[in-house]
Design a protein around this motif. Sequence first.
Motif, PDB file in Angstrom:
ATOM      1  N   PHE A 242      -0.891   3.327 -66.063  1.00 40.75           N
ATOM      2  CA  PHE A 242      -0.960   4.406 -67.029  1.00 40.75           C
ATOM      3  C   PHE A 242       0.473   5.289 -66.873  1.00 40.75           C
ATOM      4  CE2 PHE A 242      -5.491   3.593 -66.054  1.00 40.75           C
ATOM      5  CZ  PHE A 242      -5.768   3.471 -67.241  1.00 40.75           C
ATOM      6  N   THR A 243       0.688   5.931 -68.228  1.00 45.95           N
ATOM      7  CA  THR A 243       1.997   6.853 -68.215  1.00 45.95           C
ATOM      8  C   THR A 243       1.871   8.099 -68.913  1.00 45.95           C
ATOM      9  OG1 THR A 243       2.101   5.919 -70.811  1.00 45.95           O
ATOM     10  CG2 THR A 243       2.957   4.167 -68.992  1.00 45.95           C
ATOM     11  N   ARG A 244       2.823   8.869 -68.964  1.00 43.08           N
ATOM     12  CA  ARG A 244       2.669  10.221 -69.607  1.00 43.08           C
ATOM     13  C   ARG A 244       2.202  10.129 -71.077  1.00 43.08           C
ATOM     14  NH1 ARG A 244       7.980  13.161 -66.954  1.00 43.08           N
ATOM     15  NH2 ARG A 244       7.014  13.733 -64.764  1.00 43.08           N
ATOM     16  N   TYR A 245       2.786   8.960 -71.422  1.00 36.57           N
ATOM     17  CA  TYR A 245       2.490   8.931 -73.004  1.00 36.57           C
ATOM     18  C   TYR A 245       0.756   8.553 -73.037  1.00 36.57           C
ATOM     19  CZ  TYR A 245       2.477   7.345 -77.822  1.00 36.57           C
ATOM     20  OH  TYR A 245       2.162   7.134 -79.206  1.00 36.57           O
ATOM     21  N   SER A 246       0.180   8.101 -72.063  1.00 33.41           N
ATOM     22  CA  SER A 246      -1.273   8.045 -72.117  1.00 33.41           C
ATOM     23  C   SER A 246      -1.964   9.491 -72.036  1.00 33.41           C
ATOM     24  CB  SER A 246      -1.516   7.406 -70.660  1.00 33.41           C
ATOM     25  OG  SER A 246      -1.298   5.797 -70.647  1.00 33.41           O
ATOM     26  N   LEU A 247      -1.566  10.413 -71.089  1.00 34.13           N
ATOM     27  CA  LEU A 247      -1.779  11.781 -71.473  1.00 34.13           C
ATOM     28  C   LEU A 247      -1.615  12.169 -72.719  1.00 34.13           C
ATOM     29  CD1 LEU A 247      -0.316  13.132 -67.999  1.00 34.13           C
ATOM     30  CD2 LEU A 247      -2.271  12.238 -68.408  1.00 34.13           C
TER      31      LEU A 247
ATOM     32  N   ALA B 283     -10.966  14.013 -68.460  1.00 33.63           N
ATOM     33  CA  ALA B 283     -12.353  13.362 -68.652  1.00 33.63           C
ATOM     34  C   ALA B 283     -12.002  11.937 -69.601  1.00 33.63           C
ATOM     35  CB  ALA B 283     -13.131  14.248 -69.493  1.00 33.63           C
ATOM     36  N   ARG B 284     -10.930  12.301 -70.438  1.00 33.81           N
ATOM     37  CA  ARG B 284     -10.763  11.033 -71.467  1.00 33.81           C
ATOM     38  C   ARG B 284      -9.966  10.202 -70.650  1.00 33.81           C
ATOM     39  NH1 ARG B 284     -12.087  15.370 -73.750  1.00 33.81           N
ATOM     40  NH2 ARG B 284     -12.974  15.342 -75.822  1.00 33.81           N
ATOM     41  N   MET B 285      -9.085  10.414 -69.712  1.00 32.09           N
ATOM     42  CA  MET B 285      -8.612   9.609 -68.932  1.00 32.09           C
ATOM     43  C   MET B 285      -9.260   8.722 -68.227  1.00 32.09           C
ATOM     44  SD  MET B 285      -5.168   9.556 -69.736  1.00 32.09           S
ATOM     45  CE  MET B 285      -4.601   8.519 -68.490  1.00 32.09           C
ATOM     46  N   ARG B 286     -10.333   9.452 -67.662  1.00 26.47           N
ATOM     47  CA  ARG B 286     -11.366   8.716 -66.844  1.00 26.47           C
ATOM     48  C   ARG B 286     -12.082   7.600 -67.523  1.00 26.47           C
ATOM     49  NH1 ARG B 286     -14.796  12.669 -66.148  1.00 26.47           N
ATOM     50  NH2 ARG B 286     -13.219  13.962 -64.875  1.00 26.47           N
ATOM     51  N   ARG B 287     -12.340   7.980 -68.846  1.00 24.97           N
ATOM     52  CA  ARG B 287     -13.234   6.821 -69.489  1.00 24.97           C
ATOM     53  C   ARG B 287     -12.148   5.544 -69.664  1.00 24.97           C
ATOM     54  NH1 ARG B 287     -14.976  11.184 -72.875  1.00 24.97           N
ATOM     55  NH2 ARG B 287     -13.327  10.656 -74.458  1.00 24.97           N
ATOM     56  N   ARG B 288     -10.785   5.810 -69.899  1.00 22.16           N
ATOM     57  CA  ARG B 288      -9.987   4.760 -70.285  1.00 22.16           C
ATOM     58  C   ARG B 288      -9.714   3.984 -68.561  1.00 22.16           C
ATOM     59  NH1 ARG B 288      -4.965   6.834 -73.255  1.00 22.16           N
ATOM     60  NH2 ARG B 288      -4.208   4.461 -73.015  1.00 22.16           N
ATOM     61  N   ALA B 289      -9.539   4.676 -67.822  1.00 21.07           N
ATOM     62  CA  ALA B 289      -9.250   3.985 -66.390  1.00 21.07           C
ATOM     63  C   ALA B 289     -10.245   3.379 -65.859  1.00 21.07           C
ATOM     64  CB  ALA B 289      -8.762   5.120 -65.606  1.00 21.07           C
TER      65      ALA B 289
ATOM     66  N   SER C 239     -13.105   2.146 -67.509  1.00 17.46           N
ATOM     67  CA  SER C 239     -13.584   0.966 -68.127  1.00 17.46           C
ATOM     68  C   SER C 239     -12.515  -0.268 -68.030  1.00 17.46           C
ATOM     69  CB  SER C 239     -13.729   1.459 -69.820  1.00 17.46           C
ATOM     70  OG  SER C 239     -12.183   1.677 -70.114  1.00 17.46           O
ATOM     71  N   ALA C 240     -11.379  -0.196 -67.588  1.00 17.71           N
ATOM     72  CA  ALA C 240     -10.101  -1.211 -67.374  1.00 17.71           C
ATOM     73  C   ALA C 240     -10.534  -1.767 -65.964  1.00 17.71           C
ATOM     74  CB  ALA C 240      -8.823  -0.235 -67.347  1.00 17.71           C
ATOM     75  N   VAL C 241     -11.104  -1.140 -65.155  1.00 12.46           N
ATOM     76  CA  VAL C 241     -11.210  -1.875 -63.743  1.00 12.46           C
ATOM     77  C   VAL C 241     -12.732  -1.957 -63.685  1.00 12.46           C
ATOM     78  CG1 VAL C 241     -10.527  -1.806 -61.327  1.00 12.46           C
ATOM     79  CG2 VAL C 241      -9.101  -0.857 -63.285  1.00 12.46           C
ATOM     80  N   ARG C 242     -13.249  -3.075 -63.446  1.00 10.71           N
ATOM     81  CA  ARG C 242     -14.551  -3.280 -63.250  1.00 10.71           C
ATOM     82  C   ARG C 242     -14.790  -3.257 -61.623  1.00 10.71           C
ATOM     83  NH1 ARG C 242     -18.279  -5.411 -66.347  1.00 10.71           N
ATOM     84  NH2 ARG C 242     -19.195  -6.378 -64.558  1.00 10.71           N
TER      85      ARG C 242
ATOM     86  N   GLY D 122      -4.087   1.992 -57.667  1.00 14.44           N
ATOM     87  CA  GLY D 122      -4.775   2.811 -58.556  1.00 14.44           C
ATOM     88  C   GLY D 122      -4.550   2.361 -60.061  1.00 14.44           C
ATOM     89  N   GLN D 123      -4.402   1.095 -60.450  1.00 16.99           N
ATOM     90  CA  GLN D 123      -4.179   0.894 -61.637  1.00 16.99           C
ATOM     91  C   GLN D 123      -4.773  -0.431 -62.104  1.00 16.99           C
ATOM     92  OE1 GLN D 123      -2.084   2.843 -63.601  1.00 16.99           O
ATOM     93  NE2 GLN D 123      -1.108   3.859 -61.998  1.00 16.99           N
ATOM     94  N   PRO D 124      -5.289  -0.636 -63.300  1.00 14.35           N
ATOM     95  CA  PRO D 124      -5.790  -1.780 -63.892  1.00 14.35           C
ATOM     96  C   PRO D 124      -4.882  -2.788 -63.663  1.00 14.35           C
ATOM     97  CG  PRO D 124      -5.929  -0.029 -65.594  1.00 14.35           C
ATOM     98  CD  PRO D 124      -4.950   0.616 -64.708  1.00 14.35           C
ATOM     99  N   LEU D 125      -5.348  -4.232 -63.316  1.00 12.81           N
ATOM    100  CA  LEU D 125      -4.404  -5.381 -63.228  1.00 12.81           C
ATOM    101  C   LEU D 125      -5.037  -6.484 -64.024  1.00 12.81           C
ATOM    102  CD1 LEU D 125      -3.922  -5.322 -59.469  1.00 12.81           C
ATOM    103  CD2 LEU D 125      -2.577  -3.972 -61.123  1.00 12.81           C
ATOM    104  N   GLN D 126      -4.228  -7.488 -64.429  1.00 13.41           N
ATOM    105  CA  GLN D 126      -4.815  -8.689 -64.701  1.00 13.41           C
ATOM    106  C   GLN D 126      -4.090  -9.623 -64.030  1.00 13.41           C
ATOM    107  OE1 GLN D 126      -2.794  -8.147 -68.964  1.00 13.41           O
ATOM    108  NE2 GLN D 126      -1.617  -9.866 -68.511  1.00 13.41           N
ATOM    109  N   ALA D 127      -4.523 -10.883 -63.946  1.00 13.03           N
ATOM    110  CA  ALA D 127      -3.797 -11.958 -63.331  1.00 13.03           C
ATOM    111  C   ALA D 127      -3.951 -13.338 -64.101  1.00 13.03           C
ATOM    112  CB  ALA D 127      -4.559 -12.450 -62.020  1.00 13.03           C
ATOM    113  N   ASN D 128      -2.573 -13.896 -64.439  1.00 17.70           N
ATOM    114  CA  ASN D 128      -2.352 -15.276 -64.916  1.00 17.70           C
ATOM    115  C   ASN D 128      -1.728 -16.291 -63.895  1.00 17.70           C
ATOM    116  OD1 ASN D 128      -3.190 -13.995 -67.381  1.00 17.70           O
ATOM    117  ND2 ASN D 128      -1.318 -13.517 -68.229  1.00 17.70           N
ATOM    118  N   ALA D 129      -1.749 -17.417 -64.314  1.00 14.87           N
ATOM    119  CA  ALA D 129      -1.194 -18.569 -63.634  1.00 14.87           C
ATOM    120  C   ALA D 129      -0.320 -19.406 -64.508  1.00 14.87           C
ATOM    121  CB  ALA D 129      -2.013 -19.209 -62.934  1.00 14.87           C
ATOM    122  N   TYR D 130       0.999 -19.762 -64.216  1.00  6.18           N
ATOM    123  CA  TYR D 130       1.935 -20.447 -65.049  1.00  6.18           C
ATOM    124  C   TYR D 130       2.050 -21.900 -64.510  1.00  6.18           C
ATOM    125  CZ  TYR D 130       2.543 -16.122 -67.468  1.00  6.18           C
ATOM    126  OH  TYR D 130       2.228 -15.264 -68.214  1.00  6.18           O
TER     127      TYR D 130
END
Length: 440
Positions: free
Chosen positions: A271-276, A331-337, A339-342, A164-172
């Motif tokens: 997302f964190t409590r600071y996100s709220l 509603a505001r968290m929804r826009r952020r969440a 848009s972060a996950v396609r 339930g969180q946005p992710l990213q992936a890098n390779a080293y």
Amino acid sequence: MPTASRGAGTGGPGLTDRTQIATSPGPPGGADASRRPAALTRCVAVDPASFADVYWGREPLLSRAVDLGGPAGFTDLLDRPAADQLLSQHGLRTPFVRVARDGEVLAEPTYTAGAGAGAEIDDQVLDERVLGLYADGATLVLQGLHRLWPPIISFVGELSTTLGQPLQANAYLTPAGSRGFATHYDTHDVFVLQTEGRKRWRVHDPVLIDPLPQQTWSGRADEVVARSGSAPALDVVLGPGDALYLPRGWLHSATAQQESSIHLTIGVRAFTRYSLVEALLELAVTEPRLRTSLPFGADPGEPAGITSELTATVAVLRDWLASVEPDQVAARMRRRAWSAVRPAPLPPLQQADRIRTLTVDDVIRRRPGLRWRLTSQSDDRVNLQIFDRTVSFPGGCVPALRTVLDTAGVRVGDLPGLDTGADQLVLARRLLREAVAIAG
């Protein structure tokens, strides 16, 4: 996600305010995809409930290949030939590639330039320059693979759905005996998946618990260096198929052993409590008492100039916070969440062809990974909110819309609530055109 109860502003029979996340897009492609374990169980050797209760955001977790998804490890996600293909045949540009050596990130012009006729843009990664740097001991970082490489796109999509969180992936990609980055911490959780070779990881306790994105390690460099000189909390060598989970803030460095190493890092942008708090701050502009100017002549840089105003502001803020409703913040968290996950990728040309040739006997289904919310607009219109826009439909489409959104698939001719096959086709084609649904 849980279903939200219908608010007072929602009307229309059978229509509720609802947020949904689609079922996972499935494991990475390949002939044996159906036999591979789910994404999270490929990363951690404990059951999901134990991971959530004991480790998530709290403690590192080492998982050995023998306890994970079997002998295949992670080569189906990225192996050496795939890395070579990405570096030499895909026209990668910065920032999709970084290069580091001995703890320092190299300047982009050392490995980028124009790529000849028709590709003169000067931030393109050149394979011959990458070759020289890698041969001299530099680590190559392939960034944003969750947008570039199909097996990782599928894997990250499934894992993102589970967490339930946005992710990213890098390779080293690290040569034998080399270390790309000095000891540091990340401001996001990571799953380290060792694909090829062996790499030694030294992990130390945090110098800052749960750092936020703006609290990077460089601002605490002296503390990081001091802590890295102490006994590590974890000192392990990861081999092919091993995995390591690190919560944000845990210090780490990694060195390839006697052979070159490839590992994937799946970063969790939790997302964190600071996100709220940030969402509340956006809402605070609606409170007139918080928009009042400070007194004429007050010096905001001196305590005496703001003491009384600060006391009054805190009182107003406390009063206002008590009136904030959860749906306003959501509603505001929804826009952020969202848009972060396609959602899962779809083929535009094929989709356009299916719009043109669609029949009542074809099956359509919701686009995998699509988040949606269906609400009333008026007595005869409904809104379908998705990750990047809101689409309006006649109110009579609600039963058909819910069938497409709530089920695994439906024959166009079986869409309920519409009078004719022509009406069913019009709605089905609209859903394909808006990338809400796919055919087949």
